[in-house]
Scaffold this motif. Structure first.
Motif, mmCIF file in Angstrom:
data_model
loop_
_atom_site.group_PDB
_atom_site.id
_atom_site.type_symbol
_atom_site.label_atom_id
_atom_site.label_comp_id
_atom_site.label_asym_id
_atom_site.label_seq_id
_atom_site.Cartn_x
_atom_site.Cartn_y
_atom_site.Cartn_z
ATOM 1 N N UNK A 1 3.718 5.919 -5.512
ATOM 2 C CA UNK A 1 3.627 6.057 -6.966
ATOM 3 C C UNK A 1 2.538 7.043 -7.380
ATOM 4 N N UNK A 2 1.394 6.951 -6.732
ATOM 5 C CA UNK A 2 0.288 7.869 -7.044
ATOM 6 C C UNK A 2 0.677 9.296 -6.693
ATOM 7 N N UNK A 3 1.306 9.489 -5.554
ATOM 8 C CA UNK A 3 1.734 10.836 -5.159
ATOM 9 C C UNK A 3 2.767 11.364 -6.149
ATOM 10 N N UNK B 1 2.509 15.825 -12.432
ATOM 11 C CA UNK B 1 1.507 16.553 -13.204
ATOM 12 C C UNK B 1 1.471 18.023 -12.804
ATOM 13 N N UNK B 2 1.640 18.306 -11.533
ATOM 14 C CA UNK B 2 1.602 19.692 -11.057
ATOM 15 C C UNK B 2 2.821 20.458 -11.555
ATOM 16 N N UNK B 3 3.987 19.854 -11.444
ATOM 17 C CA UNK B 3 5.205 20.561 -11.836
ATOM 18 C C UNK B 3 5.424 20.587 -13.342
ATOM 19 N N UNK B 4 4.732 19.744 -14.094
ATOM 20 C CA UNK B 4 4.911 19.708 -15.543
ATOM 21 C C UNK B 4 4.190 20.860 -16.229
ATOM 22 N N UNK B 5 3.260 21.494 -15.539
ATOM 23 C CA UNK B 5 2.534 22.595 -16.147
ATOM 24 C C UNK B 5 3.447 23.800 -16.254
ATOM 25 N N UNK B 6 3.547 24.318 -17.469
ATOM 26 C CA UNK B 6 4.418 25.468 -17.707
ATOM 27 C C UNK B 6 3.699 26.752 -17.304
ATOM 28 N N UNK B 7 4.412 27.621 -16.645
ATOM 29 C CA UNK B 7 3.832 28.919 -16.315
ATOM 30 C C UNK B 7 4.035 29.839 -17.506
ATOM 31 N N UNK B 8 3.077 30.655 -17.825
ATOM 32 C CA UNK B 8 3.237 31.538 -18.987
ATOM 33 C C UNK B 8 4.353 32.551 -18.740
ATOM 34 N N UNK B 9 5.213 32.672 -19.714
ATOM 35 C CA UNK B 9 6.336 33.601 -19.589
ATOM 36 C C UNK B 9 5.878 35.010 -19.928
ATOM 37 N N UNK C 1 0.825 -1.202 0.000
ATOM 38 C CA UNK C 1 0.000 0.000 0.000
ATOM 39 C C UNK C 1 0.863 1.256 0.000
ATOM 40 N N UNK C 2 1.967 1.206 0.740
ATOM 41 C CA UNK C 2 2.854 2.370 0.779
ATOM 42 C C UNK C 2 3.480 2.623 -0.578
#
Length: 93
Positions: free
Chosen positions: A8-10, A16-24, A2-3
């Motif tokens: 893996x899910x985390x 997914x959160x860090x892959x989003x590019x912030x608009x320059x 379970x751990x």
């Protein structure tokens, strides 16, 4: 187990959160080199990348051709030596 699944899910969520590019923010041109609507130099970053990719593909193809030619040469040499050995044995008999 379970751990491991939780980790893996985390990891997927954080990726997914860090892959989003912030608009320059748009770059401001230097004074006297043009306006924001008409830049002094047109940016074409894709052209050099395509040229590099083509060069790499050609180099890989060339290496593969050399490898094929080398193996063909070795196979021909083995066939020739085998034929010579057969002829020697026939002469001895």
């Amino acid at each position: 187990m379970n751990k491991l699944l939780a980790t893996l899910v985390a990891g997927l969520f954080s990726a997914a959160v860090f892959a989003q590019a912030t608009p320059a923010t748009p770059a401001k041109p230097a004074p006297g080199t043009g306006t924001a609507a008409t830049p002094a130099v047109a940016a074409t970053p894709a052209a050099p990348a395509k040229a590099e990719a083509k060069k790499e593909e050609k180099a890989v193809a060339k290496k593969e051709d050399k490898a094929v030619a080398k193996t063909d040469k070795k196979a021909d040499a083995k066939k020739a030596t085998a034929k010579k050995e057969v002829k020697k044995e026939e002469k001895k008999s």
